[in-house]
Design a protein around this motif. Sequence first.
Motif, short mmCIF file in Angstrom:
data_model
loop_
_atom_site.label_atom_id
_atom_site.label_comp_id
_atom_site.label_asym_id
_atom_site.label_seq_id
_atom_site.Cartn_x
_atom_site.Cartn_y
_atom_site.Cartn_z
N ASP A 131 0.87 -1.18 0.00
CA ASP A 131 0.00 0.00 0.00
C ASP A 131 0.90 1.22 0.00
O ASP A 131 1.43 1.63 1.03
CB ASP A 131 -0.91 -0.01 1.23
CG ASP A 131 -1.92 1.12 1.23
OD1 ASP A 131 -1.77 2.06 0.42
OD2 ASP A 131 -2.87 1.07 2.03
N LEU A 132 1.08 1.83 -1.15
CA LEU A 132 2.01 2.95 -1.27
C LEU A 132 1.60 4.13 -0.40
O LEU A 132 2.46 4.92 0.02
CB LEU A 132 2.11 3.39 -2.74
CG LEU A 132 3.14 2.66 -3.61
CD1 LEU A 132 2.92 1.15 -3.63
CD2 LEU A 132 3.13 3.20 -5.03
N LEU A 133 0.32 4.24 -0.10
CA LEU A 133 -0.16 5.39 0.65
C LEU A 133 0.05 5.27 2.15
O LEU A 133 -0.11 6.25 2.88
CB LEU A 133 -1.64 5.62 0.35
CG LEU A 133 -1.93 6.07 -1.09
CD1 LEU A 133 -3.40 5.91 -1.42
CD2 LEU A 133 -1.50 7.52 -1.29
N VAL A 173 5.14 6.02 -9.57
CA VAL A 173 3.83 6.53 -10.02
C VAL A 173 3.94 7.86 -10.76
O VAL A 173 2.95 8.33 -11.33
CB VAL A 173 2.84 6.66 -8.85
CG1 VAL A 173 2.59 5.30 -8.23
CG2 VAL A 173 3.30 7.66 -7.80
N GLY A 174 5.12 8.50 -10.72
CA GLY A 174 5.33 9.72 -11.49
C GLY A 174 5.17 11.00 -10.71
O GLY A 174 5.11 12.09 -11.30
N GLY A 175 5.13 10.91 -9.38
CA GLY A 175 5.03 12.09 -8.54
C GLY A 175 4.85 11.69 -7.10
O GLY A 175 4.69 10.50 -6.79
N MET A 216 -0.71 12.06 -5.48
CA MET A 216 -1.27 11.27 -6.58
C MET A 216 -1.99 10.06 -5.99
O MET A 216 -1.61 8.91 -6.24
CB MET A 216 -0.16 10.85 -7.54
CG MET A 216 0.65 12.02 -8.09
SD MET A 216 1.91 11.53 -9.30
CE MET A 216 0.88 11.04 -10.70
N PRO A 217 -3.04 10.28 -5.19
CA PRO A 217 -3.67 9.17 -4.49
C PRO A 217 -4.32 8.15 -5.43
O PRO A 217 -4.30 6.95 -5.14
CB PRO A 217 -4.71 9.85 -3.60
CG PRO A 217 -4.95 11.18 -4.25
CD PRO A 217 -3.64 11.58 -4.84
N LYS A 218 -4.88 8.59 -6.51
CA LYS A 218 -5.52 7.66 -7.44
C LYS A 218 -4.47 6.74 -8.06
O LYS A 218 -4.64 5.50 -8.10
CB LYS A 218 -6.27 8.42 -8.54
CG LYS A 218 -6.98 7.52 -9.53
CD LYS A 218 -7.73 8.34 -10.57
CE LYS A 218 -8.41 7.45 -11.60
NZ LYS A 218 -9.14 8.26 -12.63
N GLU A 219 -3.38 7.33 -8.53
CA GLU A 219 -2.32 6.52 -9.16
C GLU A 219 -1.65 5.62 -8.13
O GLU A 219 -1.31 4.47 -8.44
CB GLU A 219 -1.30 7.44 -9.81
CG GLU A 219 -1.80 8.22 -11.00
CD GLU A 219 -2.54 9.50 -10.64
OE1 GLU A 219 -2.90 10.25 -11.57
OE2 GLU A 219 -2.75 9.77 -9.42
N SER A 220 -1.47 6.13 -6.93
CA SER A 220 -0.81 5.35 -5.88
C SER A 220 -1.69 4.17 -5.45
O SER A 220 -1.19 3.07 -5.20
CB SER A 220 -0.48 6.24 -4.69
OG SER A 220 0.44 7.26 -5.06
#
Length: 281
Positions: A163-165, A190-192, A197-201
Amino acid sequence: MLRQPTPVIDAIVAEHPGYRPLTLDLFRPPGTGGPLPLVIWVHGGAWRFGTNKHDGPQLAPARIGDRIVAAGYALARVTYRLSAEATFPAQLYDVKAAVRWLRGNATDLGLDQSRFAVWGESAGGHLAALVALTGDDPTVGDGSPGGVSDAVRAGVLWYAPSDLLTMAAQNHPRGLQDHDGPDSPESRLVGGPVQEMPKESAAASPVSYVSPDAPPLLLAHGDQDRVVPVGQSRELHERLTAVGAPAELRIVAGADHCFVGADLVPLVDEGLAFLDRHLGR
């Protein structure tokens, strides 16, 4: 004396314009009859480094690949685009492409396409988890032609981000990374910055794909890991078991990242025993 089968080296499994070809190496045990079960090994390296040609220095003494083959499994070491080449989900698409290529060529390669497993460490464990949890998911794909399954029957995940977040919140007191920082491996993936970038993460986090239909997974993690917090494996295990998915958790006391400080041999044995149970050997 049994003759060692010729390995398949640098087989091209996918090509994307502007990138290096994606390849894999395949090794098979000698003297085995019939289609073989397959372990697909995904290397670590923070999605920034690493190679399928050899293990990192912490894992090399265990000769994991040799032991997998000696146990009667074919072994495919796969490649994927690193984060400086492409951001997520390119890495997941690349490992899925390798699974499809192996299954599509299973007859010629002497593989049992119904007994594929994935095994990954660190960033490779993250990708292995995603492959296991998104097998044949029509919402997770790169538009490649259908008809060949990218599902696997079991997975072994070593000290993998899940879980990246939540990585920063779970960090070890002496953690070596600011996981939310713009230059962290996760942010580069994820590029940022992950929290911006919660959606991408979330899309890059295995916990987002937990379901009761998940294949059996073995999660192993050192409780002193200063790179990927041990809470990552605990979180994924809790999510899986909460929905009734088959998952086992092995916390290795005193072990840092790459199980530094622990004996690797019994951990490899546990992984092989787990695969034996779930691949029907």
